[in-house]
Write a protein that holds these residues in place. Structure first.
Motif: not given
Length: 394
Positions: A210-213, A226-227, A240-243
């Motif tokens: 998530s930090a990388l995103l 995200v995928n 959804k968990q990453i977001l």
């Protein structure tokens, strides 16, 4: 009572700009009020130009009148003794003298340092006029975004798990071909978040991806989808968990992402070192090894960057190892960098036997001058026995 106009009804007798009160403040408003057409930009520019011409003519006439009076008042007088003007200690001249004394040491250091920006004076993107002020500001605020030593507050993760996560992120970073700024900001976001919030072991990789995103959205033109990030985690997490984690991280950091990371200082300090490609690659190699090591968090980003430059010059037998130009632009003496440089040298000495190979593989390739294969000089002052013993626990 005024009737309410319904959308679509014809507009009758509508005056464009005629009823707007601020038209009276425009130059030439009296003439404009008599017009039956809209006041266009070109016409407004014409009004302003006419008004300016009148104002200039008026000012010139005033200047000529003053000059005529001055010429009429000139009378030859007998020579008078020269008047001695005593400047009080509060005048600007004395204040400037004090200022020059205050900056004398800085000017002396500048005179001995190379002008590393001379080649970029015609490059607008280099911001030569402001670059020194920018880096002075970076050094002033870098500790505001510096992560704290947080492992004592984490009950389920440890230093080794953090190193594994960073090693995996370096590998993902290479696969996506992301910018160096993204990698350093990613690690900064992770460490700051872990400084604020305990994280279960099962969510540590989720925090990392998530930090990388977040860092990719901030730094990249085309961030990963995200995928794609779900795929690189081997479907360990859902989109959804990453977001949700992304939102959690941003909330805890209060959306504070504009920070001077180590890479910001590396770009400047490498330039001050006047490097060749091998030395530049060695500096980045040592800096990324430092990213993986938890103990490096005790040092601020500018010191880590300067220490990476110093250690690289030592390993490649550059003489002198530290120059007056580097001292001026980094703000650190050779002595001040010794502890941090010894840490980087110790990490480098262990890289061959480590199971975490992402950084090693990255810098073993020919396009990075294969600096990972360069061994540390046996007589390097950075590899003293006392330094190795003090860092053995790491």
């Amino acid at each position: 009572m005024a009737t309410r106009r319904v959308r679509g009804d014809p507009v009758e007798n509508r005056r464009a700009l005629g009823d707007i009160g601020n038209i009276a403040s425009l130059p030439g408003a009296e003439e404009a009020g008599k017009l039956n057409r809209p006041l266009t930009r070109n016409f407004r520019a014409q009004l302003l130009e006419n008004a300016n011409k009148k104002e200039v003519a008026k000012n010139q006439e005033g200047v000529r009148a003053v000059q005529r009076k001055a010429r009429a008042a000139v009378v030859v007088k007998p020579t008078q003794p020269h008047e001695v003007i005593v400047i009080s200690p509060d005048t600007n001249e004395v204040a400037k003298a004090k200022k020059n004394v205050t900056y004398s040491s800085v000017l002396n250091a500048r005179s001995k340092a190379l002008d590393i920006d001379s080649a970029d004076k015609d490059n607008d993107l280099a911001a030569v006029e402001y670059v020194e002020d920018m880096y002075s500001f970076y050094k002033e605020v870098e500790n505001e975004s510096k992560p704290q030593m947080y492992m004592q507050t984490q009950t389920e993760i440890n230093e080794k798990m953090r190193s594994i996560l960073v090693d995996w992120l370096v590998d993902v970073h290479v696969k996506f071909d992301l910018s160096p700024e993204t990698l350093y900001l990613t690690i900064n976001i992770i460490d700051r978040f872990l400084s604020l919030k305990p994280v279960p072991r099962r969510e540590l990789q989720l925090v990392g991806v998530s930090a990388l995103l977040i860092a990719s959205k901030y730094e990249e033109i085309w961030p990963p989808q995200v995928n794609d990030l779900v795929y690189v985690t081997d479907n360990s997490y859902q989109s959804k968990q990453i977001l949700v984690m992304e939102k959690t991280i941003l909330g805890n950091l209060e959306w504070y992402l504009t920070v001077p990371t180590q890479y910001v200082f590396l770009a400047r300090f490498i330039k001050a070192a006047v490097p060749d490609p091998e030395m530049e690659s060695m500096v980045h190699f040592l800096a990324e090894l430092g990213l993986m090591h938890y103990d490096a968090l005790k040092f601020c980003p500018s010191m880590l960057a300067a220490s990476a430059v110093y250690a690289a010059r030592c390993f490649l037998s550059k003489t002198p190892a530290w120059t007056e130009t580097l001292t001026f632009h980094t703000g650190y003496s050779e002595h001040e960098l010794m502890d941090c440089s010894k840490l980087l040298a110790f990490i480098h000495s262990r890289v061959g036997e480590s199971k975490l190979r992402a950084v090693f593989k990255k810098y073993s390739k020919a396009e990075r001058c294969a600096v990972a294969l360069v061994s540390s000089p046996a007589k390097s002052p950075l590899l003293s026995s006392s330094a190795s013993c003090s860092l053995e626990k790491s």
